[in-house]
Structures are given as C-alpha cells and as structure tokens.
Design an enzyme around this catalytic site. Structure first.
Site, mmCIF file in Angstrom:
data_model
loop_
_atom_site.group_PDB
_atom_site.id
_atom_site.type_symbol
_atom_site.label_atom_id
_atom_site.label_comp_id
_atom_site.label_asym_id
_atom_site.label_seq_id
_atom_site.Cartn_x
_atom_site.Cartn_y
_atom_site.Cartn_z
ATOM 1 N N SER A 141 7.024 10.514 69.382
ATOM 2 C CA SER A 141 6.359 10.284 70.602
ATOM 3 C C SER A 141 4.984 10.743 70.717
ATOM 4 O O SER A 141 3.876 10.437 71.482
ATOM 5 C CB SER A 141 6.942 11.051 71.789
ATOM 6 O OG SER A 141 8.284 10.500 72.062
ATOM 7 N N GLU A 161 -27.698 41.581 18.080
ATOM 8 C CA GLU A 161 -27.728 40.236 17.282
ATOM 9 C C GLU A 161 -28.895 40.081 16.293
ATOM 10 O O GLU A 161 -28.692 39.580 15.391
ATOM 11 C CB GLU A 161 -27.535 39.108 18.070
ATOM 12 C CG GLU A 161 -26.051 39.196 18.803
ATOM 13 C CD GLU A 161 -25.217 39.001 17.598
ATOM 14 O OE1 GLU A 161 -25.027 38.235 16.963
ATOM 15 O OE2 GLU A 161 -23.905 39.713 17.738
#
Length: 808
Positions: free
Chosen positions: A471, A87
């Site tokens: 239960s 770059e």
C-alpha cells in the site's frame, strides 16, 4: 729486447683498443635497451582513493597499493633526514653514483666469488639508483641490470633536481603493510600524518626499505628496534639530531598501531560499499583503486548512527517476540575456555554486544566467560573476564535459562545497565530490513542502513532487495488521480469488485479487515488504506496512466499495467520508494537520489558534481552593483505542486487518523504511508517532514509470512518514529507550505461535502475551480445511492452499480 718490448707495447695498445671497442659496443647495446627515463616527468603512481562523509570524516580508502602522493615541499625535514641517513648520506653531494658504495659492492662481489658464491651481491645503491631500479628496471640481479642502473642514474641526475628525485623515491618506496610511500606508511603504521611523526617513528620507517619483513614490528620486533636505533645513530653522525634526543627516542618502544582497513565508521559499511560500487561503474576498477580520487559523500555520521540504532531496535523487538532460537555455537571448555570462545568470530560492527561462553548454568542463572581480546599481533589476551547471566534480566525469554542453555554454549550478551558484572542475552535477528533517509529538496542520501549487520550479510536491502511495496505505492495512484481532475473530497465506492484477468481467472481484491466500507473519499481511502476503492480508482484512470506515473517517480522502469500493480504488487527498492516520496515532499520536482556530492581527481580538479542546477550570475569578475546570483532549478517537474500539497495533506491524515498513528508522538507535521505486501511478507513505512524523507522496509531475506500483526504500522512506523525523533531533536516543527492560489474549505471526511467545521471536519485544500460545491456523483455509485449519501441514509441499502461514474 727493445723489439720485444715494442711488440708487447703494441699488443697491449691493441688489446686496450679492442677492449675499449668491445666495451663501447656492449655499452651501446645496453644503451639501446635502456627505458625512457624522461617518463619520470609525468610520474603518476597508483594513489589511494579516499571517501569522506559530508563533514569530512574519513569513511573508507580503496587501493591495491596504499599510497598517498606527497609533494617534497610538504614532507617534513625529519622524514627526509631519516631516509637520507639510512639510505644515502651523500645524496646531495654525488652525481647519481657513490664511489665508496661502488668500491664496497666490488669488494663484496670479489669476496663472494672467492667463497664460491656466484650470485650478484647487492648494496652500494644510491637513492637515485633505487629510483632508476624501482621505476624503470626490474629487480633481477645481473651485471647488465647494474650497469643500466648506473647509466640511468647519471642521466636522471642530469635531468632532475635532487628534490624531485627524492620526491619520486619517498612516494614510490615499498615499506610493508601494503604501504607505498612515506605518507601511506605513516598512516598505516602509526595512524598519523607525516608532520605528526616523532623521531622514533620516522627512524623506524626509514629502517624499512632494506626489507619490511626483516623488521616487522610484531614478528621481528627486536630486529626492528635494533635497525631503528641504527638509523637514529646515523642521524646523530650526520648532525640531524642531538645525542640527547637520540637517546630518548631509542628508549621508546615501536608504538606501531596498524590502521584498520575498510570502512572507518562501523555503522556506515552498507553506505560505503554502495559508494564503492558506484565509483567502479563510473570510472572502472583501475581508477577506483589507483586513481587517487577524493570523494565527498552525502552521509551525515550522526544521522547514520541514529538510523542504525532505530533499525536494529526494531528488528530486535520483533525477534524477541519470536523467542530464543539457540546458541551461536557450542565449544569444549574443559581446557582454556578463552581460546575456545576466541575462535568464534563476533560481529565487528555490533560493538554493543560481546560473545561469551556459558561456564556454569543453574535453573535460571549462570556464569559466563567473555570472549578475550586479540592484540595486533594476533595473540589472545591472557585476561579471562567473567560475568553473570540471570533470567530476571532477560525479559524477552519466558523459559528458565537452564532449559535453553548449557555449559559450552556460545552466546551474544550485552551489559545490564547499572548492574556491575551482569549481562543479558542477545540474539542476531533473522528478520532483516533497511532504512534510507534523504534530503527531500536535493535527493542527498543522509543515512542508509542495509541490514542488521554488514559483517553478517553484505546484501544491501536498501538498494538491492527487490520487494513489493504494498500500500505504500497507493500515493502514486492517488497523485495520478489528483492530477487528472479528482480532489481529496472525491468519493469512490469501496464494495466488492471482480477483475477478469487475461487468462480468464477472476481476481477479487479485499481490504485488510476483509470488509467493505461503501462510498469513501480519496482522503479516507488513503488514510485507512482501502484496497478495493484503490483498484476501482485505478480502473477508472486506466493502468497505463498509473504505469507512466510510476516511471516518472522513478519507482519502476516499466510497470506491468495490470490492476494488481495499483496495490504495490510490483517489486522495487527502499531507495526508489524514498526518492518517490521525496519528490512529493519537495513540490513535485523529480528526485534522483545520490550518495556522492562531489568527486575530485588526484590534482584536486572536480570531475563530478551531483548538483546540476544552473547558477545565473555566479561567475563574475567583480561586484558592479549587480543583484544576487539566481539558482535555477532545472529538474523535471513530474507532479503539479498543488497536487503534491494535496497528497501530502492526505498522507498527514495517515499519521493523524490512519494506519501510521504511532508517528503522532513526533509532535510535528509528518506525512507518510504504510505498506504491507501479500501474506505479510514485507512491511513498509515511507514518510517525510519538510526536512527529511525516510523509507523503512522490514522483511525476511527469503520472503515468508511474518505474522498477521506484522504490518507497516506495527513494524516500520516505530522504526521511522525513533529515527526521526533523534534526527530532528531540538529543531522546531516546520509546516508543509501550501502553494498560492489554492483554497481551503471545511469538509466532512466521510462524505466529502462542505461542513461548518467541528472536531470531525477536515480543512481540505482545493485547486482553483474545484471544491465540495462541485459534487455531481460518486465513482461506482448510481444516482439513488448518491442521493442517500447526501441525505445521510445508509448507501448500502440502495441499489449500487459497479460501473464508472463521475467525479467531484
């Protein structure tokens, strides 16, 4: 002539001054509209939130922009050299603008105008200019923006160091695959950390800023290789790598292996999704997907695997008893059957199974074609693997295969052990369920499975399914009784009772076997899960007290105080029920379940910690002969520790003599309670050892009758047992600790009176001032019936009243 030259010179000077003035005004206008570049000092980009298991295993990542911020000091030179070569080779030499780049850009734009192209030509931007554009400006191609970019670049260079500018660039640049910054790209393309990248891989990432889609690793593989090799050549020119290393790297393929998104542990999808929801509630969506949080969860990956396996096996067992319902789909196999079956998406979180298509089918044996794989490019593999499907290998199907399957049917199969090429038929169960396992001392959720397959249904039955616990709620009722003067040896009448509701209707509760058993001790009532005596006990205590206990235990926020709720008619979740039992297991300290141990922000600062206990003496400037720090447990004590031990002992009886006897095979102290809701729609077992509290729920998503044998003892206890056997394998049994001050006495479990020991006697624990010698009467029994109990007569032959009696 001289006058003309003087006039021309003056005119030229005037024009030049005018141009300068116009330029100054123009630049001043651009300068006024420039963004504040000093905000880069406080750069806080959106960063990926990462969720880890307790052992550090990565579970999931959440981000809209997948980015992991990497300080420049930790970025390897190989990476920086690759990007600089690709770059901006003169990055460390220029002051923000590269003159040769500007010249090239001017040339390109002039040539474009000559050719009739009015668009602004890109190129020539330094890394600093790209930082200015990416952080502060738009991407529009205008001369104004280009000039602003240049001005900002000069100012950025005068303010920040080169390394800081490079750090900003390498963490912000978009590199495809939703990767922002080099660290995220390394993970997403190669599933590697930056320091693990090779020269070839680093060069490929450096090739991407010009346009990730232009160099896509699969759709444009040739262009990607060419661009990567170009970057490697630039690195050779700049002296960063040798020609030999470059040649070897250029000969390599791209080797891109895209990282999977979502949960990284296929058995933990329900867990990670629940964590995601909680993080969203705590910090909001923006912080969740961009705050860079580091989340350490409570999950134990090994226990999670065991939990998934145990729940799956239990659901499949029930489903096999219901028979084969039919194929997943039917496809046309006249052409390429591989393409046809590949179009059917399998459950990706059930790797033990494969999709297959029936190619040929005889009376009781057939040939199948296995679904071919799909590569990372989305292409269907050309390999066509086949196998056999034989009736004798499918024990759960009673019919001949030829009567239930035909060519073209798509089915799930799994391998038959020790038989090459042989497969057995599988089927996604309709029945669903959940399993929660937590540390009863802390509430840390060690494993959570919310259903058979997250890929099939994301509905989490552990936290989202509101179901009747049946239960399994009874221990809360009995705990309230033990806290309020009752003992495990107290006797309550189990006989017909009528409850008149507010609307005038009459409710007549029944036991599971539709029988009545007369006077029963509290211990026997919970071991045998007596419904009627539980209602009578709740009536004696008062339902407002039961509602208060249910809220203290965290089961319900506001339980309707009607007697039916004493039998678990209210709806709650598996997570809440497991936390309530963990509260009993730890001696009565209220448990708040948690999936998250700790959360740190992007800077490593702890912003959340589940453990809120006080540590007295943990902060010290040194050791000055002081004692060890003291951890102070400041959690709410919702149950007397002696009561907690009594109800634990009673629930041990459920496993030893009651409705949960299949858990006896664990050969260690286990307490728990089964639960079955009305019409057999829900089946539960919540149990615990000193180390582990586990809740198992089973039922259909749209509740319906599962069959008379579908009880908590038949469906849920085996799931619990399988999980606990795996989870505690190799660990010695640990007894439940009895608090000091309690006395143990042998009692007759059928009458509650003192016994001399023997096979049927129970060594019962009593609080100070209580015991079998304090017997005075029986709840719901008059004095004549009580005397019959003491003398061994049949109490059913006496005149029993249904009023409130005393206690012992």
């Amino acid at each position: 002539m001289l006058r003309l030259l003087g006039w021309l010179f003056g005119f030229g000077v005037f024009c030049a001054l005018g141009a300068v003035a116009v330029g100054a005004v123009y630049l001043n206008q651009l300068n006024d509209n420039l963004p504040d570049y000093t905000v880069l000092k406080d750069y806080q980009p959106p960063v990926t939130t990462r969720v880890h298991a307790a052992d550090g295993t990565l579970l999931a990542e959440y981000a809209r922009e997948r980015r992991l911020f990497q300080p420049i000091e930790t970025i390897p030179p190989l990476i920086t050299n690759a990007f600089i070569s690709a770059e901006d080779k003169d990055f460390y030499k220029h002051s923000g603008i590269a003159v040769d780049g500007v010249v090239r850009a001017l040339r390109d734009n002039i040539m474009a105008r000559v050719e009739g192209n009015d668009a602004i030509q890109g190129g020539g931007s330094t890394i600093t200019q790209q930082v200015a554009k990416n952080f502060l400006l738009t991407s529009e191609q205008t001369w104004d923006r280009k000039i602003q970019e240049a001005i900002l670049s000069l100012r950025i260079e005068s303010t920040f160091s080169k390394n800081k500018i490079l750090e900003l660039y390498l963490n912000e640049i978009f590199l495809g695959l939703n990767s922002y910054g080099v660290a995220a790209a390394a993970l997403n393309y190669f599933d590697k950390a930056l320091y693990e990248l090779t020269l070839s891989e680093a060069a490929y990432l450096a090739a991407l800023p010009k346009g990730p889609n232009n160099y896509h690793p699969f759709r444009r593989a040739q262009q990607a290789v060419e661009r990567r090799n170009w970057v490697i050549d630039r690195m050779v020119e700049n002296g960063y790598v040798t020609a030999e290393d470059a040649a070897a790297s250029k000969a390599e393929p791209l080797n891109v292996k895209p990282r999977t998104s979502g949960s990284q542990l296929y058995s933990a999808e329900y867990f990670t999704e629940e964590v995601r929801r909680q993080l969203g509630k705590l910090y909001g969506e923006s912080e969740l997907y961009g705050g860079g949080l580091s989340v350490r969860t409570t999950l134990d990956p090994h226990l999670q695997e065991y939990a998934r396996k145990a729940l799956m096996n239990g659901l499949i067992r029930y489903d096999h008893n219901e028979g084969f319902r039919g194929p997943v789909a039917s496809v046309d196999i006249t052409d390429d059957w591989g393409i046809a079956v590949n179009a059917i998406k399998p459950l990706n979180d059930v790797p033990e199974w494969q999709l297959a298509v029936v190619l040929e089918m005889g009376a009781n044996e057939g040939r199948i074609g296995l679904r071919p794989a799909t590569d990372v490019e989305g292409k269907v593999s050309e390999e066509r693997a086949t196998g056999t499907l034989a009736g004798p290998d499918i024990k759960w199907v009673s019919k001949k295969l030829g009567t239930i399957l035909a060519p073209g049917d798509v089915i799930y199969v799994s391998k038959v052990p020790d038989k090459e090429g042989a497969y057995t038929l599988e089927q996604i169960p309709e029945l669903e369920g959940a399993l929660v396992a937590m540390d009863p001392r802390t509430g840390r959720v060690l494993a959570m499975v919310g259903g058979f397959s997250y890929a099939e249904s994301e509905f989490n039955r552990a936290t989202q399914a509101m179901r009747q616990p049946g239960s399994s709620f009874k221990p809360i009722v009995y705990s309230a009784a033990l806290d309020n003067g009752y003992t495990p040896a107290s006797v309550v009448l189990d006989a017909p009772i009528e409850v008149v509701n507010a609307d005038g209707s009459v409710w007549r509760p029944e036991n599971y076997a539709q029988q009545f058993y007369g006077p029963q001790t509290l211990r026997r009532g919970i071991e045998r899960s007596r419904n009627v005596m539980t209602v009578r006990l709740a009536q004696d205590l008062g339902m407002p007290l039961i509602s208060d206990y249910a809220k203290m235990f965290g089961i319900y926020d506001d339980l309707n105080p009607v007697l039916a709720m004493a039998l678990g008619a209210g709806e709650t979740t598996d997570m809440r029920m497991t936390a309530a039992y963990a509260t009993i297991a730890n001696g009565g300290r209220r448990i708040v379940p948690t999936l998250i141990d700790r959360i740190q922000d992007r800077y490593g600062k702890t912003i959340y910690r589940h453990d809120e206990r006080v540590c007295d003496g943990c902060v010290a400037d040194g050791w000055h002969q002081q004692g060890e720090p003291l951890i102070i447990d400041n959690r709410e004590q919702v149950l007397d520790p002696m009561t907690a031990y009594q109800i634990t002992s009673m629930m041990e009886g459920v496993v030893q003599r009651g409705t949960g006897t299949s858990a006896k095979s664990l050969n260690r102290p286990v307490a728990g309670k089964t639960g079955t809701s009305n019409d057999y729609k829900d089946a539960w077992f919540i149990g615990f050892t000193p180390e582990l509290a586990v809740g198992v729920y089973v039922g259909f998503d749209t509740p319906r009758n599962m069959g008379r044998q579908a009880t908590g003892g038949e469906l849920s206890v085996p799931i619990f047992t399988e999980f606990v056997a795996d989870a505690l394998k190799g660990k010695p049994p640990t007894p439940f600790n009895m608090p000091g001050g309690m006395a143990q006495v042998w009692i007759d479990p059928s009458t509650g009176v003192k016994a001399n020991g023997g096979d049927m006697a129970i060594y019962e624990a009593f609080k100070p001032g209580t015991g079998p010698n304090l017997v005075t009467s029986v709840i719901g029994v008059d004095s004549n019936a009580f005397q019959a109990i003491q003398t061994g007569q049949d109490p059913a032959a006496t005149d029993m009243t249904l009023g409130r009696g005393g206690l012992f």
